[in-house]
Design a protein around this motif. Structure first.
Motif, short mmCIF file in Angstrom:
data_model
loop_
_atom_site.label_atom_id
_atom_site.label_comp_id
_atom_site.label_asym_id
_atom_site.label_seq_id
_atom_site.Cartn_x
_atom_site.Cartn_y
_atom_site.Cartn_z
N THR A 165 0.82 -1.22 0.00
CA THR A 165 0.00 0.00 0.00
C THR A 165 0.85 1.26 0.00
N THR A 166 1.88 1.29 0.84
CA THR A 166 2.66 2.51 1.04
C THR A 166 3.79 2.70 0.05
N ASN A 170 12.21 5.23 -0.19
CA ASN A 170 12.45 6.14 -1.30
C ASN A 170 13.96 6.39 -1.46
N ASP A 180 10.71 9.28 5.79
CA ASP A 180 9.72 9.45 4.72
C ASP A 180 8.71 8.30 4.74
N LEU A 181 9.18 7.08 4.92
CA LEU A 181 8.28 5.92 4.93
C LEU A 181 7.34 5.95 6.12
N ARG A 184 4.39 8.02 5.32
CA ARG A 184 3.49 7.35 4.37
C ARG A 184 2.68 6.25 5.04
N LEU A 187 -0.06 8.02 7.19
CA LEU A 187 -1.09 8.65 6.36
C LEU A 187 -1.90 7.63 5.56
N SER A 188 -1.41 6.40 5.49
CA SER A 188 -2.18 5.31 4.87
C SER A 188 -3.10 4.63 5.87
N TYR A 228 5.14 16.73 4.62
CA TYR A 228 4.19 15.81 5.26
C TYR A 228 3.47 16.38 6.48
#
Length: 243
Positions: A165-166, A170, A180-181, A184, A187-188, A228
């Motif tokens: 999903t995420t 990166n 960064d992950l 994500r 927010l998922s 973010y």
């Protein structure tokens, strides 16, 4: 049978790698695999040789930690993923504690506290990470990301299908790909569960990337936070209740 956990160790010219590998092999959890991803090393590779029969060793061209982690994930056969830096060390019960918790609570992601150790493997700051309340801490974790990154990447265990999903790490962020992950993931809608135990020894030494690349790390963090944090703040306003 208990789910398999893949422990991925990205490696690049690191003299501490035998300690990391041995700590991964010494886990009390009975169903693990250890993948060492050699990110184009030119030194210290001989230190891996004694472990070749107990690990999966993969060599690739140098591309940075994110690419090494992603390569390890692609070759993993576990249902869960753990990441161990080649200069850090898991405590023997690390995976067991997190998997017991995650299976009991249907948690997609968990992280823990950690001890800070020096170049000689001596702990000099115990309980180095931010501590959260042992119950009802899910929203507290979210809110903390509005001001600081509370997660040490090597304390993470993540269900592999979360990454479907995420997306994975990166490679555009050479030093803060984990930060960064985490955004994500949050927010998922995947809750990041905190376990109030120190489960790794995180090494502080002059040769670490954290020590050598502070300006680059700060720049990347600013980029991530600027993007973010407004999105996360809006997400929290729209999700007032966490279970």
């Amino acid at each position: 049978m208990l789910p398999k956990v893949t422990i991925i160790i990205p490696f690049y010219n690191d003299k501490y790698v035998p300690i990391a590998i041995q700590s991964a092999l010494d886990q009390t959890y009975p169903n693990t695999e250890v993948i060492v991803v050699d990110d184009g090393s030119t030194e210290e590779v001989d230190k891996i040789q004694p472990y070749m029969e107990q690990i999966t060793y993969i060599r690739k061209e140098n591309g940075g930690t994110a690419t090494a982690l992603n390569y390890g994930i692609q070759h993993s056969t576990g249902e869960y993923i753990a990441w161990l830096s080649s200069d850090d060390m898991f405590l023997p019960h690390k995976i067991q504690v997190q998997m017991d918790y995650m299976l009991a609570n249907n948690a997609p992601v968990s992280f823990s506290n950690y001890h800070l150790m020096d170049k000689d493997n001596e702990v000099f700051i115990p309980w180095c990470g931010k501590r959260f309340s042992p119950t009802n801490n899910l929203r507290e974790v979210y809110e903390t990301f509005l001001t600081v990154n509370p997660v040490n990447g090597c304390t993470i265990v993540i269900r592999k299908d979360v990454l479907d999903t995420t997306g994975a790490f990166n490679p555009g962020f050479l030093y803060t790909h984990d930060y960064d992950l985490w955004f994500r993931i949050l927010l998922s809608g995947f809750r990041m569960h905190y376990i109030d135990q120190p489960l790794i020894h995180f090494r502080s030494h002059e040769g670490s990337g954290t020590s050598r690349f502070q300006p680059q790390i700060i720049h990347e963090m600013n980029t991530i936070e600027t993007h973010y944090r407004p999105i996360l703040e809006e997400y929290l306003q729209n999700h007032p209740t966490f279970y």
